[in-house]
Enzyme design. Structure first.
Site, PDB file in Angstrom:
ATOM      1  N   SER A 147       7.198 -36.072  66.779  1.00 12.08           N
ATOM      2  CA  SER A 147       5.827 -36.343  67.226  1.00 12.08           C
ATOM      3  C   SER A 147       5.757 -36.256  68.746  1.00 12.08           C
ATOM      4  O   SER A 147       6.755 -36.529  69.436  1.00 12.08           O
ATOM      5  CB  SER A 147       5.417 -37.751  66.796  1.00 12.08           C
ATOM      6  OG  SER A 147       4.187 -38.112  67.389  1.00 12.08           O
ATOM      7  N   TYR A 161       6.879 -46.706  66.163  1.00 13.24           N
ATOM      8  CA  TYR A 161       6.811 -45.348  65.587  1.00 13.24           C
ATOM      9  C   TYR A 161       7.313 -44.323  66.603  1.00 13.24           C
ATOM     10  O   TYR A 161       8.111 -43.435  66.285  1.00 13.24           O
ATOM     11  CB  TYR A 161       5.362 -45.072  65.193  1.00 13.24           C
ATOM     12  CG  TYR A 161       5.031 -43.638  64.859  1.00 13.24           C
ATOM     13  CD1 TYR A 161       5.287 -43.132  63.593  1.00 13.24           C
ATOM     14  CD2 TYR A 161       4.434 -42.804  65.815  1.00 13.24           C
ATOM     15  CE1 TYR A 161       4.972 -41.821  63.282  1.00 13.24           C
ATOM     16  CE2 TYR A 161       4.110 -41.495  65.514  1.00 13.24           C
ATOM     17  CZ  TYR A 161       4.380 -41.008  64.239  1.00 13.24           C
ATOM     18  OH  TYR A 161       4.058 -39.708  63.933  1.00 13.24           O
TER      19      TYR A 161
HETATM   20  P1  NAP Z   1       0.587 -38.516  55.925  1.00 12.00           P
HETATM   21  O1  NAP Z   1      -0.681 -37.807  55.648  1.00 12.00           O
HETATM   22  O2  NAP Z   1       0.551 -40.001  56.069  1.00 12.00           O
HETATM   23  O3  NAP Z   1       1.642 -38.116  54.795  1.00 12.00           O
HETATM   24  C1  NAP Z   1       2.880 -38.728  54.765  1.00 12.00           C
HETATM   25  C2  NAP Z   1       3.652 -38.217  53.569  1.00 12.00           C
HETATM   26  O4  NAP Z   1       4.931 -38.860  53.569  1.00 12.00           O
HETATM   27  C3  NAP Z   1       2.997 -38.519  52.242  1.00 12.00           C
HETATM   28  O5  NAP Z   1       3.161 -37.398  51.407  1.00 12.00           O
HETATM   29  C4  NAP Z   1       3.804 -39.695  51.707  1.00 12.00           C
HETATM   30  O6  NAP Z   1       3.894 -39.667  50.289  1.00 12.00           O
HETATM   31  C5  NAP Z   1       5.165 -39.418  52.280  1.00 12.00           C
HETATM   32  N1  NAP Z   1       6.013 -40.585  52.434  1.00 12.00           N
HETATM   33  C6  NAP Z   1       5.762 -41.732  53.121  1.00 12.00           C
HETATM   34  N2  NAP Z   1       6.813 -42.563  53.054  1.00 12.00           N
HETATM   35  C7  NAP Z   1       7.747 -41.920  52.297  1.00 12.00           C
HETATM   36  C8  NAP Z   1       9.041 -42.266  51.866  1.00 12.00           C
HETATM   37  N3  NAP Z   1       9.606 -43.445  52.182  1.00 12.00           N
HETATM   38  N4  NAP Z   1       9.731 -41.385  51.097  1.00 12.00           N
HETATM   39  C9  NAP Z   1       9.174 -40.189  50.756  1.00 12.00           C
HETATM   40  N5  NAP Z   1       7.947 -39.819  51.139  1.00 12.00           N
HETATM   41  C10 NAP Z   1       7.245 -40.690  51.896  1.00 12.00           C
HETATM   42  O7  NAP Z   1       1.299 -37.984  57.255  1.00 12.00           O
HETATM   43  P2  NAP Z   1       1.063 -36.662  58.134  1.00 12.00           P
HETATM   44  O8  NAP Z   1       0.046 -36.969  59.144  1.00 12.00           O
HETATM   45  O9  NAP Z   1       0.955 -35.475  57.279  1.00 12.00           O
HETATM   46  O10 NAP Z   1       2.450 -36.653  58.920  1.00 12.00           O
HETATM   47  C11 NAP Z   1       3.590 -35.983  58.439  1.00 12.00           C
HETATM   48  C12 NAP Z   1       4.660 -36.102  59.491  1.00 12.00           C
HETATM   49  O11 NAP Z   1       4.137 -35.627  60.735  1.00 12.00           O
HETATM   50  C13 NAP Z   1       5.113 -37.532  59.743  1.00 12.00           C
HETATM   51  O12 NAP Z   1       6.498 -37.579  59.976  1.00 12.00           O
HETATM   52  C14 NAP Z   1       4.353 -37.931  60.991  1.00 12.00           C
HETATM   53  O13 NAP Z   1       5.025 -38.909  61.737  1.00 12.00           O
HETATM   54  C15 NAP Z   1       4.307 -36.620  61.726  1.00 12.00           C
HETATM   55  N6  NAP Z   1       3.208 -36.536  62.702  1.00 12.00           N
HETATM   56  C16 NAP Z   1       1.912 -36.587  62.319  1.00 12.00           C
HETATM   57  C17 NAP Z   1       0.913 -36.503  63.283  1.00 12.00           C
HETATM   58  C18 NAP Z   1      -0.548 -36.541  62.957  1.00 12.00           C
HETATM   59  O14 NAP Z   1      -1.372 -36.550  63.889  1.00 12.00           O
HETATM   60  N7  NAP Z   1      -0.928 -36.559  61.701  1.00 12.00           N
HETATM   61  C19 NAP Z   1       1.266 -36.412  64.641  1.00 12.00           C
HETATM   62  C20 NAP Z   1       2.598 -36.389  64.981  1.00 12.00           C
HETATM   63  C21 NAP Z   1       3.568 -36.435  64.007  1.00 12.00           C
HETATM   64  P3  NAP Z   1       3.346 -40.853  49.349  1.00 12.00           P
HETATM   65  O15 NAP Z   1       1.899 -41.028  49.722  1.00 12.00           O
HETATM   66  O16 NAP Z   1       3.588 -40.366  47.979  1.00 12.00           O
HETATM   67  O17 NAP Z   1       4.160 -42.041  49.721  1.00 12.00           O
END
Ligand code: NAP
Length: 252
Positions: A147, A161
């Protein structure tokens, strides 16, 4: 019967957001995809159907990436099902409600580090065991989804985080060197403000819209824009890239 020679990818946390977009793009690029998730079976199953409609194979695995036994079982399942693993996307990650340091508890900090850091370590370990040439593997590629918070530190919002993402970046760097001679590339992406449901988990569903005017590109990012970078880093087009990071944060 003809042997299926398509590459195999595992995307953790693929039930929604960036993971979902990455799994779909990988399927479009000819990968068989293992869809990992921890809770949302309905969404994960819907993605599997979408991948099937593209004429590609998928495998659904419910596993908490912070659970060592569940992770080992997931990699064994992939091995039994397809007999190979070419790509790993360590995408699953969590954050919790926005807070300054005064609101952070040991339980909360440990939970975030457990999933974001320990979970990523465990998946990397199991992937390396299978990809490394010294174990008879054919090499492979790993992308860790970090991130922009790893660099900004996310003050007043997500210190814990952000620190977990900093740890992931350090892992990416060290592991990339450790396994370079094994035919395994390890890179990272650092998304910034991407339109996903994660921000609602932090207590501010409209966070990207609040912040976007302050970004050089003056807009938030789409999950598909992150997926494109991840899939490129996994591909042979990125064959000389390892231990490197792509910032996907609109110029931030
Ligand atoms: P999201 O919409 O919250 O999706 C998270 C995913 O991770 C969901 O499919 C969830 O599945 C799964 N998950 C959560 N805990 C888990 C666990 N213990 N074991 C296996 N699966 C798990 O997140 P996102 O925004 O797409 O982000 C994805 C990645 O990008 C993350 O690492 C996040 O830190 C990073 N990121 C996101 C942003 C942003 O702006 N969105 C920015 C920087 C970095 P379930 O619902 O089935 O648990």
């Amino acid at each position: 019967m003809a042997v299926n020679s398509s590459p195999v990818a595992l995307v953790t946390g693929a039930s929604r957001g960036i993971g979902r977009a990455t799994a779909l793009l990988l399927a479009k690029r000819g990968y068989r995809v293992c869809i990992n998730y921890s809770q949302n079976h309905v969404a994960a199953q819907a993605l599997a159907l979408e991948i099937e409609a593209l004429g590609q194979e998928s495998l659904l695995v419910c596993a908490n990436i912070a659970d060592e036994i569940a992770v080992c079982n997931m990699f064994n399942q992939i091995e039994h099902h397809w007999g190979r693993l070419d790509a790993l996307v360590n995408n699953a990650g969590i954050l919790q409600t926005q807070s300054t340091i005064e609101g952070l508890t040991a339980e909360r900090i440990n939970q975030i580090l457990h999933i974001n850091v320990t979970g990523t370590f465990l998946c990397c370990r199991e992937a390396v065991k299978r990809m490394a040439k010294r174990h008879g593997g054919r090499g492979g590629a790993i992308v860790n989804v970090s991130s922009a918070a790893a660099k900004s530190g996310s003050p007043f919002e997500y210190l814990d985080y952000a620190a977990s993402k900093g740890a992931m970046d350090t892992l990416t760097k060290g592991l990339s060197i450790e396994v370079a001679g094994e035919g395994i590339r390890v890179n990272g992406v650092r998304p910034g403000f991407i339109y996903t449901e994660m921000h609602a988990d932090g207590g501010e569903a409209n966070r990207v819209d609040r912040i976007k005017a302050s970004l050089p590109m003056q807009r938030g990012g789409e999950p598909e824009e992150v997926a494109a970078a991840i899939v490129w880093l996994l591909s042979d087009e990125a064959s000389y890239s390892t231990g490197s990071f792509l910032d996907l944060a609109g110029g931030k």
